[in-house]
Design an enzyme around this catalytic site. Structure first.
Site, mmCIF file in Angstrom:
data_model
loop_
_atom_site.group_PDB
_atom_site.id
_atom_site.type_symbol
_atom_site.label_atom_id
_atom_site.label_comp_id
_atom_site.label_asym_id
_atom_site.label_seq_id
_atom_site.Cartn_x
_atom_site.Cartn_y
_atom_site.Cartn_z
ATOM 1 N N SER A 50 27.133 88.843 77.064
ATOM 2 C CA SER A 50 28.388 88.598 76.363
ATOM 3 C C SER A 50 28.045 87.788 75.108
ATOM 4 O O SER A 50 26.866 87.547 74.851
ATOM 5 C CB SER A 50 29.279 87.828 77.321
ATOM 6 O OG SER A 50 30.487 87.627 76.717
ATOM 7 N N LYS A 66 33.864 93.031 65.196
ATOM 8 C CA LYS A 66 33.870 92.962 66.666
ATOM 9 C C LYS A 66 35.044 93.807 67.154
ATOM 10 O O LYS A 66 36.202 93.451 66.977
ATOM 11 C CB LYS A 66 34.018 91.517 67.128
ATOM 12 C CG LYS A 66 33.955 91.375 68.631
ATOM 13 C CD LYS A 66 33.893 89.896 69.013
ATOM 14 C CE LYS A 66 33.686 89.731 70.510
ATOM 15 N NZ LYS A 66 34.808 90.213 71.302
HETATM 16 S S1 IVH Z 1 26.931 92.720 70.714
HETATM 17 C C1 IVH Z 1 23.950 90.848 73.212
HETATM 18 N N1 IVH Z 1 28.476 93.789 68.891
HETATM 19 O O1 IVH Z 1 32.221 91.807 72.483
HETATM 20 C C2 IVH Z 1 24.849 91.762 72.519
HETATM 21 N N2 IVH Z 1 29.452 93.172 70.969
HETATM 22 O O2 IVH Z 1 32.461 89.092 73.464
HETATM 23 C C3 IVH Z 1 26.205 91.756 73.092
HETATM 24 N N3 IVH Z 1 31.823 93.693 71.142
HETATM 25 O O3 IVH Z 1 30.775 92.387 75.618
HETATM 26 C C4 IVH Z 1 27.181 92.562 72.425
HETATM 27 N N4 IVH Z 1 32.053 94.611 69.150
HETATM 28 O O4 IVH Z 1 32.114 94.311 74.504
HETATM 29 C C5 IVH Z 1 28.402 93.265 70.121
HETATM 30 N N5 IVH Z 1 29.728 94.780 67.212
HETATM 31 C C6 IVH Z 1 29.640 94.274 68.429
HETATM 32 C C7 IVH Z 1 30.768 94.203 69.280
HETATM 33 C C8 IVH Z 1 30.628 93.630 70.538
HETATM 34 C C9 IVH Z 1 32.663 94.296 70.276
HETATM 35 C C10 IVH Z 1 32.201 93.205 72.470
HETATM 36 C C11 IVH Z 1 31.307 93.608 73.601
HETATM 37 C C12 IVH Z 1 30.859 92.328 74.223
HETATM 38 C C13 IVH Z 1 31.921 91.380 73.783
HETATM 39 C C14 IVH Z 1 31.439 89.950 73.786
#
Ligand code: IVH
Length: 707
Positions: free
Chosen positions: A99, A135
């Site tokens: 996360s 995000k």
């Molecule tokens: S990176 C270690 N990139 O946000 C990498 N996550 O709050 C982990 N999410 O569980 C994820 N857009 O579901 C990443 N561009 C993005 C994202 C993203 C949405 C979500 C994902 C993650 C959550 C964490």
């Protein structure tokens, strides 16, 4: 699909049914639907078409809407969520799905970058580049390809284990069944977000309304509901999309930069968000955040912030992660959304640890895509600070998944006759105990008020049981608030172990004779309970509901001790004041005095010890993911001291833990290695005294190898 059978329903419109007819038809429909569910889930052999099944459910729901008394505890409509989780098999993620930590301000972002630079011990002229990307507010998904073919799609679940939704994911146009290009590793896990566009969401809700189907609160829920369908054909009819942004297991690494990996994901056939950017400074990151926040309302999909990821993958590797969040990435959230509404009442809720939380009951209002009816007022001091009264108009805000908060009172709109709110002196629980303010370190009065009833307080015990069965803990389907309250009232379930005794005691209890239950629902409940007789150590620790032991802490404790026996043993030693155990626990990531004291307090109470003993007899607690045993320092205790020159202290600690070693803060005869840099003082002397091996940094790297 089979040819439709003759309709089962009576020809009367729901509005024309008498109560007796409605009751009869409702019971018959319920039995039918359960039989169809069983045929579908257990036997994998449905006997009616999906359209027919949906028609049965719609009729059933319509009858309940018209005759609300029929809505009993076990009604099919009492299950939240679209489809039952048990419809999907579990998948263990070979690489955990992490996360993200959150940043809410520019200061937080500066600190995030500074922390990385400190950890890596970078020189001033060494640049840290980051990718920045929106995000997406959807659900994360892990897609596994073997030899280029899609083999499994799994939800994130608790990060270690998710649900197998392969059949549904195969219906998404954005998810290739076969990867393209020459740079496709034999094992290739691609991760990203399943989401729904805002327009598609509105159109879907309109269709659902017309057909009497489920209405979703926002695009995210709509994507989740559409994905958790037992019938892939329903998922296929829903406009779900997918952006790739990350990866899990890869048999080969196609690139050494995050930015290059994003490009590679595009090359092998995925949609990647076109709004990503490589930023070379914090100012560029912040400018990107401002720009995207400005564009947010105009984007086709919901986003709730931007994500920054360190570009160099070798540095990502060195930084590793803390518990479940990587040190090399952060989600920079957007400012919380606000709305104005009326406080209808202020209610006091008693939590499982006896804490009293005032909650504002609000005139329902939409904030950031969801309808809010409750907002926390935190505690008595907060009520006084805000000066909030029943009847006030207030500004509330909601950020991400956090509980909505009251931020200010609109005094101009205060009604003339309103009265200041007085925090109750007696607990609202049946014991009506005196409310006491918590005492915090230094003997000062804390902000939180507590019910002093402890084990005698039914509110606390019910909350405690609810925590125990909740999704992140034992996750027992069919046991929610209403059932727990009922079972508690009837004295069938007074503590967690009783849940596992229910079936044995049922010859006396006769649950199937209780209003709202039938033979099938009782069987289902016992099956759901049985399915949880094996439980992961971290879930078990979390489920105990020890104060200050949240999920992250539970994971850290489980990883640190490996087995229930080792953890339990340590807790029992703690109550005897064993200093060595305390410092060993203290050396674990995430664990400090607050948690240690809370564990000592919990296990110090004989009532809790017995409750745990009885529970342990009922379940099998699985060992935690084994720390590495194949490294030269696996299982060894290491102390770092002095100034380290080739790595920072944090980095050294993280590396040792990754290699399966325990890192302690002080030297004892149990220490295996002391790694000493220049300027090491008393710890070095202590090591010599105990005859502990002393290494310098080069010696350490010789022992473990350079990463
Ligand atoms: S990176 C270690 N990139 O946000 C990498 N996550 O709050 C982990 N999410 O569980 C994820 N857009 O579901 C990443 N561009 C993005 C994202 C993203 C949405 C979500 C994902 C993650 C959550 C964490």
């Amino acid at each position: 699909m089979k040819a439709p059978r003759a309709p089962l329903e009576s020809k009367l419109a729901v509005g024309e049914l008498t109560e007796r007819q409605a009751r009869r038809e409702h019971a018959r429909l319920e039995a039918d639907i359960r039989t169809h569910d069983e045929a579908y889930y257990q036997k994998d052999a449905p006997t009616i078409s999906d359209a027919e099944y949906d028609a049965l459910r719609r009729r059933y729901e319509a009858i309940e809407a018209k005759f609300p008394d029929l809505k009993t505890l076990t009604s099919l409509t009492q299950k939240v969520g679209a489809a039952p989780a048990r419809g999907f098999a579990k998948v263990r993620h070979r690489v955990p799905m992490l996360s993200l930590d959150n940043a809410f301000s520019e200061d937080d972002v500066n600190e995030f970058v500074a922390r990385i630079r400190r950890f890596l011990n970078l020189k001033e002229d060494q640049e840290t580049a980051f990718t920045a990307e929106p995000k997406i507010d959807g659900l994360s998904m892990s897609l596994r390809y073997e030899n280029g073919e899609l083999v499994t799609a799994a939800t994130r679940g608790d990060g270690a284990e998710g649900e197998d939704v392969t059949a549904n994911i195969r219906t998404l146009k954005d998810v290739p069944h076969k990867l393209k290009g020459r740079r496709v590793p034999a094992v290739c896990e691609v991760r990203g977000e399943v989401y729904m566009n805002k327009d598609d969401f509105l159109a879907l809700n309109k269709r659902q309304q017309e057909s009497g189907g489920q209405i979703f609160a926002n695009p995210r829920n709509s994507a989740a509901g559409s994905l958790r369908q037992k019938d892939p054909a329903i998922t296929a009819s829903r406009p779900l999309r997918f952006f790739a942004y990350s990866w899990g297991e890869l048999s080969e690494h196609p690139a050494d930069r995050q930015s290059k990996m994003i490009e590679w994901l595009g090359d092998i056939g995925f949609h990647v968000n076109p709004r990503w950017k490589l930023c070379k400074s914090t100012d560029e990151l912040l400018a990107f955040h401002r720009r995207i926040e400005g564009e947010r309302a105009r984007l086709d999909y919901d986003i709730d912030g931007v994500v920054y990821k360190l570009d160099r993958l070798d540095w990502q590797e060195r930084l590793g992660f803390v518990s479940r969040t990587p040190r090399w990435a952060v989600a920079h959230k957007f400012a919380a959304e606000k709305a104005t509404t009326l406080v209808r009442d202020i209610e006091i809720q008693v939590g499982r640890t006896g804490a009293l939380t005032p909650v504002a009951k609000l005139e329902p209002v939409g904030v950031g895509g969801v309808i809010v009816q409750n907002a926390t007022l935190h505690n008595q001091d907060e009520i006084e600070r805000l000066g909030v009264r029943v009847g006030d108009t207030v500004v509330i805000q909601r950020a991400g998944d956090v509980i909505p908060q009251v931020v200010e009172v609109v005094l101009d709109k205060r009604p003339k006759k309103s009265e200041p709110y007085h925090f109750p002196k007696k607990c609202p629980c049946p014991l009506k105990t005196d409310v006491v303010r918590e005492v915090i370190a230094g003997g000062e009065e804390g902000a939180r008020a507590r019910c002093t009833g402890e084990f005698a307080c039914p509110f606390q015990r019910i909350q405690h049981l609810m925590h125990f069965v909740s999704r992140r803990a034992f996750d027992i389907e069919g046991l929610g608030e209403k059932q727990i309250e009922l079972f508690y009232e009837k004295e069938w379930v007074k503590e967690p172990a009783d849940i596992f005794m229910l079936e044995k005691r049922n010859s006396r209890i006769k649950l199937e004779e209780v209003e709202g239950y039938g033979e099938t629902s009782v069987r289902n409940l016992f099956a759901a309970i049985d399915a949880r007789r094996e439980i992961a150590l971290e879930r078990f620790i979390y489920a105990l509901g020890v104060r200050h032991v949240g999920e992250t802490t539970a994971v850290a404790l489980a990883r640190g001790y490996g087995s229930w026996e080792a953890f339990h043993d340590a807790c029992l030693k703690l109550i005897k004041g064993d200093e060595e155990t305390r410092s060993e626990m203290d050396a674990l990531d995430q664990i400090g005095d607050t948690v240690i004291d809370a564990l000592a307090e919990y296990f110090g109470e004989s009532h809790n010890r017995k409750l745990v003993e009885r529970l342990v007899e009922q379940v099998k607690i699985l060992d935690a993911e084994k720390p590495r045993t194949d490294s030269p320092v696996a299982g060894k205790t290491v102390v770092f001291t002095g100034t380290l020159e080739q790595m920072t202290r944090d980095e050294a600690k993280a590396m040792a833990e990754r290699l399966g070693a325990k890192v302690a803060g002080s030297v004892s005869k149990k220490t295996d290695y002391v790694v000493a840099g220049p300027g090491a003082g008393s710890k070095l002397a202590e090591a010599r005294k105990h005859g502990v091996a002393v290494l310098d940094e080069d010696g350490w790297f010789k022992l473990v190898g350079r990463p």
